[in-house]
Structures are given as C-alpha cells and as structure tokens.
Design an enzyme around this catalytic site. Structure first.
Site, PDB file in Angstrom:
ATOM      1  N   LYS A  45       2.363 -10.346   3.024  1.00 26.99           N
ATOM      2  CA  LYS A  45       0.884 -10.403   3.057  1.00 26.99           C
ATOM      3  C   LYS A  45       0.406  -9.969   4.442  1.00 26.99           C
ATOM      4  CE  LYS A  45      -3.374 -11.504   2.032  1.00 26.99           C
ATOM      5  NZ  LYS A  45      -4.153 -10.725   1.075  1.00 26.99           N
ATOM      6  N   CYS A 130      -8.671  -3.108   4.346  1.00 25.18           N
ATOM      7  CA  CYS A 130      -9.126  -4.254   3.532  1.00 25.18           C
ATOM      8  C   CYS A 130     -10.652  -4.212   3.379  1.00 25.18           C
ATOM      9  CB  CYS A 130      -8.713  -5.580   4.166  1.00 25.18           C
ATOM     10  SG  CYS A 130      -9.341  -6.964   3.192  1.00 25.18           S
TER      11      CYS A 130
HETATM   12  C1  SIN Z   1      -7.536  -9.282   0.718  1.00 28.56           C
HETATM   13  O1  SIN Z   1      -6.877 -10.191   1.226  1.00 28.56           O
HETATM   14  O2  SIN Z   1      -8.783  -9.299   0.772  1.00 28.56           O
HETATM   15  C2  SIN Z   1      -6.863  -8.164  -0.013  1.00 28.56           C
HETATM   16  C3  SIN Z   1      -5.952  -7.392   0.871  1.00 28.56           C
HETATM   17  C4  SIN Z   1      -6.439  -6.035   1.195  1.00 28.56           C
HETATM   18  O3  SIN Z   1      -7.317  -5.507   0.501  1.00 28.56           O
HETATM   19  O4  SIN Z   1      -5.986  -5.435   2.155  1.00 28.56           O
END
Ligand code: SIN
Length: 315
Positions: A45, A130
């Site tokens: 993540k 993001c």
């Molecule tokens: C998010 O955590 O908002 C999704 C991850 C991303 O779009 O990079």
C-alpha cells in the site's frame, strides 16, 4: 508458458500482481498475495511518512454488476516504517514493490531518502496519481512538478524506481509525460491509477455512494479497460525500451491480461476484481490466459507483448 520477466534487478516468474491499494495494507493481506498461486509479485500500500486513517466510510463501493468500483480511500496506510520493515525483515516469497506517496514534495523526497538509508535495494514505486486526498492534486497531471520532483530524486537516488501514473486522455499529454519520463533512468511506469473523480448515484436514494469529496471518487474495474489499454499502448510507443510497463486497469478475465500484453505491458496488475474475488483470482486469470495461448498456438510471450496490430498495417 514461460512467464519469466525482468524489471531492473527483480525477476518475475508470473505476470500478475495486486494493483496498489488493493489487498496490501496489512502484513496479513500482503502475505496472502505472497502465497497466492499464480501471483508473480506483491505491491505494498502506498506509504506516507506517518500512518494515515484515510477518508471516512463509506469510501469503497462495488457496483451491483460485480466488475466495477468507485473509491475515495484517501491513502489509509500504516506508514513508511511499517512497509519498510515488511520488505526488509519478512521472508518474502515473491518480488515485492515498495509503494511510496506523500502529501507534499518534501514528504515524498523524505520517504525516498529514508528508504535509501535503510539499505533496501528492491523496486520502489512512486505513486504520483492518487485522486482521493481532499485538496491534493494528482501530481502527474502537473508536468512541471513531475519533472522537478524526478530531477530532485535522481540528484541523490541511484536505486530502482517506477512511477504510478494517472490515465491521460490527450495525445499531447502522452507526448509530454513520455518526454519527461524518458529523461530519467526509470525502471518502469505503472499505467493507470483509477480514473479520478467519477460520480456514482444510488438509484434508490438519489444520493452519492461515497462519503468524502461529495461522492467523487476513482473509477476502477471493467469500465476503465479501454482507457488503461490506450495508456499502456501510447506509453509503450513513446517510452525508451529500458522503461518497462506494468499495465493496470480493467482486468477481469484472462483476455484482459492478454490485451494488456498486446499493448506492451511487461506485468499486469489487478485491482477491483481482486477486491471482489480475493487472491484466488491470480490462478484463474493465468489459467484463462494459458487457454488463449493454447488456442492461438502461442509459445512465447515475445509473440504477444507489444504485438498489437493496426488496421493500416499488413497482416
Ligand atoms: C487511495 O488510497 O485513495 C487509493 C490509492 C490511489 O489511488 O493511489
């Protein structure tokens, strides 16, 4: 089929991995991908300097068709130290890519410096795309900032870096981003992140389905396949061959993986459909891909990768 693929110093025996953000926030989830049959790599993540709770719920919505999603997660993650500890100290079965992000340029640079100081020499993915943090733009839509950031990072960093890009929709933008990326010794690009700022409405209640950002969120799943393929193809035609591509977006079947390969993807990642089906999806997709190869009498990836045919070219 021999799926053997190399990006920088990492060797992959299978083509598929989890898309960033999906099934990769905790060690427990990461370990499930590490041990999933058919998986070729693991993406952590995207990590900020400090742990983040992300946006309020509901922040992830799966359409009733079970092939499409919208999310406004807002980068919930356990912080760079957690993921760095994972890649440095766990017994990793698969090549593992450390994804980093930041809410400012300073935070991104500090994260990369921390990783460098740790001695980690695997692949790092800079998430420049993001769409879900309120008030924060998708960095890679700002070409000058992207160029400046990469210039700054490569002034001290000599490791193996990839970038996660947002989808582009204009030929001039494909030209522009490729010209910038070609200036740097990037290991790969990952195209694409979710299609930012879509809006889904619940027909029963006439309300949006997500809490944050007035319901605006990143679209994923089958609905973004054409956009993802166009980005992989456009980038493959423009990037120098040393920069490899992870194709991401719209993968629900083996045929979708095959199409990403045709467009030039070296590896293919799966997001929405992984969230829907769980890690058993990798083996299903690989089995479906194998069936296509058998039917078309394809014996090597070289016969497919980047071999998309145009209508104005001879058969
Ligand atoms: C998010 O955590 O908002 C999704 C991850 C991303 O779009 O990079």
């Amino acid at each position: 089929m021999n799926y053997s693929t190399t990006i920088a110093n990492e060797h992959f025996d299978h083509l598929l991995l989890n898309a960033g953000g999906i099934f990769c926030e905790t060690v427990d989830q990461l370990e499930k991908i590490q041990h999933a049959p058919g998986a070729g790599a693991v993406m952590t993540k995207s990590a900020t300097a400090e742990k983040r709770a992300g946006n309020p719920n509901p922040r992830y919505f799966t359409y009733p068709d079970h092939h499409n999603t919208i999310n406004a997660m807002g980068l919930p993650n356990l912080g760079i130290d957690y993921y760095l500890d994972y890649v440095l100290h766990h017994q990793l079965t698969l090549p593992t890519i450390l994804s980093v992000v930041g809410l400012s340029e300073e935070e991104i640079v500090a994260n990369v410096k921390k990783i460098r100081a740790s001695g980690y020499d695997g692949l790092i993915e800079l998430n420049l795309s993001c769409p879900n943090v309120p008030g924060k733009p998708q960095i890679a839509y700002d070409f000058d900032t992207t160029d400046h950031l990469l210039d700054r990072i490569y002034s001290f960093f000599t490791g193996h870096l990839g970038v996660k890009l947002p989808p582009y929709f204009d030929m001039a933008h494909f030209d522009r981003i490729a010209k910038i990326l070609n200036q740097y010794p990037l290991a790969y690009v990952n195209a694409v992140n979710s299609v930012g700022n879509g809006l889904v409405i619940d027909p029963e209640t006439d309300r949006v389905v997500l809490m944050a950002k007035g319901g605006f969120g990143g679209l994923g799943g089958a609905q973004i396949k054409a956009t993802a393929l166009a980005n992989v193809r456009a980038l493959r035609l423009r990037l120098k061959p040393e920069i490899k591509i992870i194709g991401t977006g719209g993968v629900t079947t083996g045929r979708d993986v095959y199409d990403h390969l045709l467009c030039g993807a070296d590896l293919v990642s799966v997001g929405s459909q992984l969230a829907i089906e769980g890690p058993s999806i990798f083996q299903r997709l690989e089995d479906e891909l194998e069936a296509i190869f058998a039917e078309k009498h394809i014996e090597s990836l070289d016969q497919v990768r980047g071999k998309l045919k145009r209508l104005d070219e001879a058969e």
